[in-house]
Every structure is written in C-alpha cells, then in structure tokens.
Write a protein that holds these residues in place. Structure first.
Motif, PDB file in Angstrom:
ATOM      1  N   TYR A 124       0.827  -1.201   0.000  1.00 51.27           N
ATOM      2  CA  TYR A 124       0.000   0.000   0.000  1.00 51.27           C
ATOM      3  C   TYR A 124       0.864   1.255   0.000  1.00 51.27           C
ATOM      4  O   TYR A 124       1.782   1.391   0.812  1.00 51.27           O
ATOM      5  CB  TYR A 124      -0.921   0.001   1.213  1.00 51.27           C
ATOM      6  CG  TYR A 124      -1.902  -1.149   1.225  1.00 51.27           C
ATOM      7  CD1 TYR A 124      -2.869  -1.270   0.249  1.00 51.27           C
ATOM      8  CD2 TYR A 124      -1.849  -2.120   2.232  1.00 51.27           C
ATOM      9  CE1 TYR A 124      -3.768  -2.315   0.247  1.00 51.27           C
ATOM     10  CE2 TYR A 124      -2.759  -3.174   2.251  1.00 51.27           C
ATOM     11  CZ  TYR A 124      -3.708  -3.268   1.254  1.00 51.27           C
ATOM     12  OH  TYR A 124      -4.601  -4.307   1.253  1.00 51.27           O
ATOM     13  N   GLU A 125       0.550   2.177  -0.887  1.00 50.34           N
ATOM     14  CA  GLU A 125       1.248   3.455  -0.955  1.00 50.34           C
ATOM     15  C   GLU A 125       0.349   4.622  -0.571  1.00 50.34           C
ATOM     16  O   GLU A 125       0.838   5.687  -0.201  1.00 50.34           O
ATOM     17  CB  GLU A 125       1.787   3.688  -2.370  1.00 50.34           C
ATOM     18  CG  GLU A 125       2.819   2.652  -2.815  1.00 50.34           C
ATOM     19  CD  GLU A 125       3.336   2.921  -4.212  1.00 50.34           C
ATOM     20  OE1 GLU A 125       2.843   3.882  -4.848  1.00 50.34           O
ATOM     21  OE2 GLU A 125       4.234   2.183  -4.665  1.00 50.34           O
ATOM     22  N   ASN A 126      -0.966   4.416  -0.649  1.00 55.43           N
ATOM     23  CA  ASN A 126      -1.917   5.505  -0.419  1.00 55.43           C
ATOM     24  C   ASN A 126      -2.784   5.303   0.812  1.00 55.43           C
ATOM     25  O   ASN A 126      -3.576   6.180   1.161  1.00 55.43           O
ATOM     26  CB  ASN A 126      -2.826   5.662  -1.639  1.00 55.43           C
ATOM     27  CG  ASN A 126      -2.040   5.991  -2.888  1.00 55.43           C
ATOM     28  OD1 ASN A 126      -1.632   7.128  -3.090  1.00 55.43           O
ATOM     29  ND2 ASN A 126      -1.812   4.994  -3.733  1.00 55.43           N
ATOM     30  N   ILE A 127      -2.663   4.155   1.450  1.00 58.51           N
ATOM     31  CA  ILE A 127      -3.392   3.884   2.682  1.00 58.51           C
ATOM     32  C   ILE A 127      -2.468   3.140   3.636  1.00 58.51           C
ATOM     33  O   ILE A 127      -1.418   2.627   3.244  1.00 58.51           O
ATOM     34  CB  ILE A 127      -4.661   3.033   2.445  1.00 58.51           C
ATOM     35  CG1 ILE A 127      -4.280   1.613   2.001  1.00 58.51           C
ATOM     36  CG2 ILE A 127      -5.597   3.694   1.454  1.00 58.51           C
ATOM     37  CD1 ILE A 127      -5.463   0.642   1.951  1.00 58.51           C
ATOM     38  N   LYS A 128      -2.863   3.093   4.897  1.00 65.09           N
ATOM     39  CA  LYS A 128      -2.258   2.201   5.881  1.00 65.09           C
ATOM     40  C   LYS A 128      -3.343   1.216   6.293  1.00 65.09           C
ATOM     41  O   LYS A 128      -4.501   1.594   6.467  1.00 65.09           O
ATOM     42  CB  LYS A 128      -1.764   2.977   7.101  1.00 65.09           C
ATOM     43  CG  LYS A 128      -0.637   3.953   6.825  1.00 65.09           C
ATOM     44  CD  LYS A 128      -0.240   4.687   8.098  1.00 65.09           C
ATOM     45  CE  LYS A 128       0.866   5.700   7.849  1.00 65.09           C
ATOM     46  NZ  LYS A 128       1.204   6.462   9.086  1.00 65.09           N
ATOM     47  N   THR A 134      -6.438   3.476   7.261  1.00 66.99           N
ATOM     48  CA  THR A 134      -6.139   4.902   7.317  1.00 66.99           C
ATOM     49  C   THR A 134      -5.852   5.426   5.921  1.00 66.99           C
ATOM     50  O   THR A 134      -4.925   4.951   5.248  1.00 66.99           O
ATOM     51  CB  THR A 134      -4.918   5.171   8.218  1.00 66.99           C
ATOM     52  OG1 THR A 134      -5.147   4.605   9.512  1.00 66.99           O
ATOM     53  CG2 THR A 134      -4.666   6.664   8.360  1.00 66.99           C
ATOM     54  N   LEU A 135      -6.634   6.380   5.464  1.00 66.06           N
ATOM     55  CA  LEU A 135      -6.355   7.048   4.194  1.00 66.06           C
ATOM     56  C   LEU A 135      -5.058   7.826   4.376  1.00 66.06           C
ATOM     57  O   LEU A 135      -4.931   8.610   5.328  1.00 66.06           O
ATOM     58  CB  LEU A 135      -7.506   7.979   3.816  1.00 66.06           C
ATOM     59  CG  LEU A 135      -8.897   7.328   3.765  1.00 66.06           C
ATOM     60  CD1 LEU A 135      -9.958   8.374   3.413  1.00 66.06           C
ATOM     61  CD2 LEU A 135      -8.936   6.178   2.787  1.00 66.06           C
ATOM     62  N   ASN A 136      -4.103   7.640   3.487  1.00 64.70           N
ATOM     63  CA  ASN A 136      -2.753   8.135   3.766  1.00 64.70           C
ATOM     64  C   ASN A 136      -2.151   8.917   2.595  1.00 64.70           C
ATOM     65  O   ASN A 136      -1.121   8.550   2.037  1.00 64.70           O
ATOM     66  CB  ASN A 136      -1.845   6.958   4.150  1.00 64.70           C
ATOM     67  CG  ASN A 136      -0.517   7.414   4.713  1.00 64.70           C
ATOM     68  OD1 ASN A 136      -0.439   8.435   5.387  1.00 64.70           O
ATOM     69  ND2 ASN A 136       0.533   6.657   4.443  1.00 64.70           N
ATOM     70  N   ARG A 137      -2.814  10.004   2.243  1.00 64.32           N
ATOM     71  CA  ARG A 137      -2.246  10.994   1.328  1.00 64.32           C
ATOM     72  C   ARG A 137      -2.360  12.355   2.008  1.00 64.32           C
ATOM     73  O   ARG A 137      -3.068  13.258   1.540  1.00 64.32           O
ATOM     74  CB  ARG A 137      -2.979  11.015  -0.015  1.00 64.32           C
ATOM     75  CG  ARG A 137      -2.947   9.699  -0.783  1.00 64.32           C
ATOM     76  CD  ARG A 137      -3.628   9.836  -2.134  1.00 64.32           C
ATOM     77  NE  ARG A 137      -2.841  10.649  -3.048  1.00 64.32           N
ATOM     78  CZ  ARG A 137      -3.338  11.668  -3.769  1.00 64.32           C
ATOM     79  NH1 ARG A 137      -4.615  12.016  -3.666  1.00 64.32           N
ATOM     80  NH2 ARG A 137      -2.557  12.350  -4.582  1.00 64.32           N
TER      81      ARG A 137
END
Length: 263
Positions: free
Chosen positions: A3-7, A18-21
């Motif tokens: 995952y690059e955009n969420i955890k 977790t939304l992660n941007r």
C-alpha cells in the motif's frame, strides 16, 4: 498488496484502514480506490475481523476526489463522472454498508465532498471538534454523490439536507452532532483513543447480532411496518440459535462477563 496511499492492519479483531495521502488531504485517486478496495476485500475474507475503523492521516479526513487525477483541460471534452461513481464510489459505499460488522469512522479533520459522504456511509461516526463536513459539489456544478443524496435527508431531514447540498457551507463537528449527522464530537486529543476504545468494545461484542441490527435498520427505510416486523421475527429466530445469544444468557444468569465469539 503493497500500500502506498493507505495504511492497513488487522490486529486483535480490529481492522484499521487509514487514508494516507496527507499532503493532498487524503483525496481519492484511482490508485487509492484500488488500495481501499483491496483492504476491504481482506476484511471480508478474514473471519477474525469483528470491527472496521476508518480514519485519515494528517490534518484532514478526506477532501473527496483529487481533481487533478481527472482534470478537465480548457477546451477539452468532459469527463465521464458517471463511470467514476459507478466504478469506484458506489461500490465503496455498498461494501461499507454490507460488511457484517460495525464500521466506525474517526473524522480527524475536514471531510469534504465524497469524503464527507464516505464518512456518513459508516455505521458510527466520531469526529474531532476541529473537524467539519462540507458538501462542496454545488460549487462545481455537481450533486452530492457517494450516497450523499440518500444519507443526508435520512440523517438530518429535508431542510438541512437541502441547505448542505445547495449552499455547500461548512458544518462544524459539534453542530453535526447536534443535528444528528454524526454520533459524537470529541476533543481532538481524545479522538483516536475514543475511536479505538469503541473498536475494542466491538471486537469482543456479539458481532452477528450487531450485523443483523445493521441490516434491519437499513431495511427499515424501504419496508412497511408489517414487513419490518416480519424481518425482525426472522432475524430473532436465527439469532436465538446463535452461540452468542446462549452465551449472553448464560453469562447473565451466572453473573459473569460473557465471552462472545461473534457467531
């Protein structure tokens, strides 16, 4: 998947997504949609998961769609937004609503557009007092998608739903609580502790009964009273044979804490 955009993690019956941007206020791109879809598929496939906690990284929960991901150049042809809704946002809402477990949303900052309606698609919404909800679609000549036109009038009534949808004013978390848009507004410093405490409560709760409660309340919007009473009877019949009902009654009689299995 990586995952690059969420955890995303699953631990002790709690799935945390977790939304992660954070640099983009966690706005959605196609890549983030696909990662969220993968995480939710993992939740559905894992029988140990008893609750899902959804939140955002940084100072915002979710600013909706990242407009640069589907930018319209001056003079260029329009974008098929219907395809975007049908392919990504609608399935996301339906998946959250159909999960056989409670879904908690911890709104840590601004929830705008599709981000606001993503939160409202969850079962219980807790928000930091500094957070806010804003239906920005009207400022772009659009309608509140991601289930907004369905959830808003059911949560706050016709008048407030129309005001939110057509004026696009920011609704602070404490006002959202007063209106019944969300469950609770809490101090910013308490948000994640309170959300995790609720998740831990649900992780050892009678999950099947909670899933049926979720389904029954959702069905009530379309059912007549006789239809709803029939549904309640059918559900209670099935739940009466469940492990958790027997355990709950036994624990009550024995004056001890029940050990629910979620089934």
């Amino acid at each position: 998947m990586n995952y690059e955009n969420i955890k995303f993690q699953i631990e002790h019956g709690i799935a945390t997504l977790t939304l992660n941007r954070p640099d983009k206020l966690n706005s959605f791109t196609q890549a983030m949609h696909l990662e969220v879809r993968s995480a939710l598929a993992a939740v559905q496939a894992d029988p140990t998961v008893r609750v899902l906690l959804l939140t955002g990284a940084g100072r915002g929960f979710c600013a909706g769609q990242d407009l640069s991901d589907r930018a319209v150049e001056p003079g260029a042809e329009g974008v098929d937004l219907g395809h975007s809704v049908e392919t990504y946002y609608a399935p996301l809402v339906m998946t959250l609503r159909s999960l056989p477990m409670p879904v908690i949303c911890a709104v840590n900052g601004v929830a705008a557009g599709a981000g606001a309606n993503l939160a409202l698609a969850c079962d219980i919404v807790i928000a930091a007092k500094s957070a806010s909800f804003v239906e920005v679609f009207c400022k772009l000549g659009l309608i509140p998608d991601t289930g907004g036109t369905w959830h808003l009038p059911r949560l706050v009534g016709h008048a407030r739903a129309m005001g939110m949808a057509m004026l696009g004013e920011k609704i602070p978390a404490e006002l959202a609580e007063q209106w019944g848009l969300i469950w609770k507004a809490v101090a910013d410093t308490a948000l994640m502790d309170d959300a995790m405490a609720m998740a831990e409560h649900f992780a050892v709760a009678p999950t099947k009964g909670l899933a049926f409660t979720k389904r029954a309340i959702q069905a009530s919007y379309a059912n007549t009273l006789p239809e709803q009473l029939k549904l309640e009877g059918e559900m209670m019949r099935e739940l009466g044979y469940s492990h958790d009902y027997r355990e709950g009654v036994t624990a009550f009689i024995e004056k001890r804490t029940p050990h629910f299995m979620g089934e």
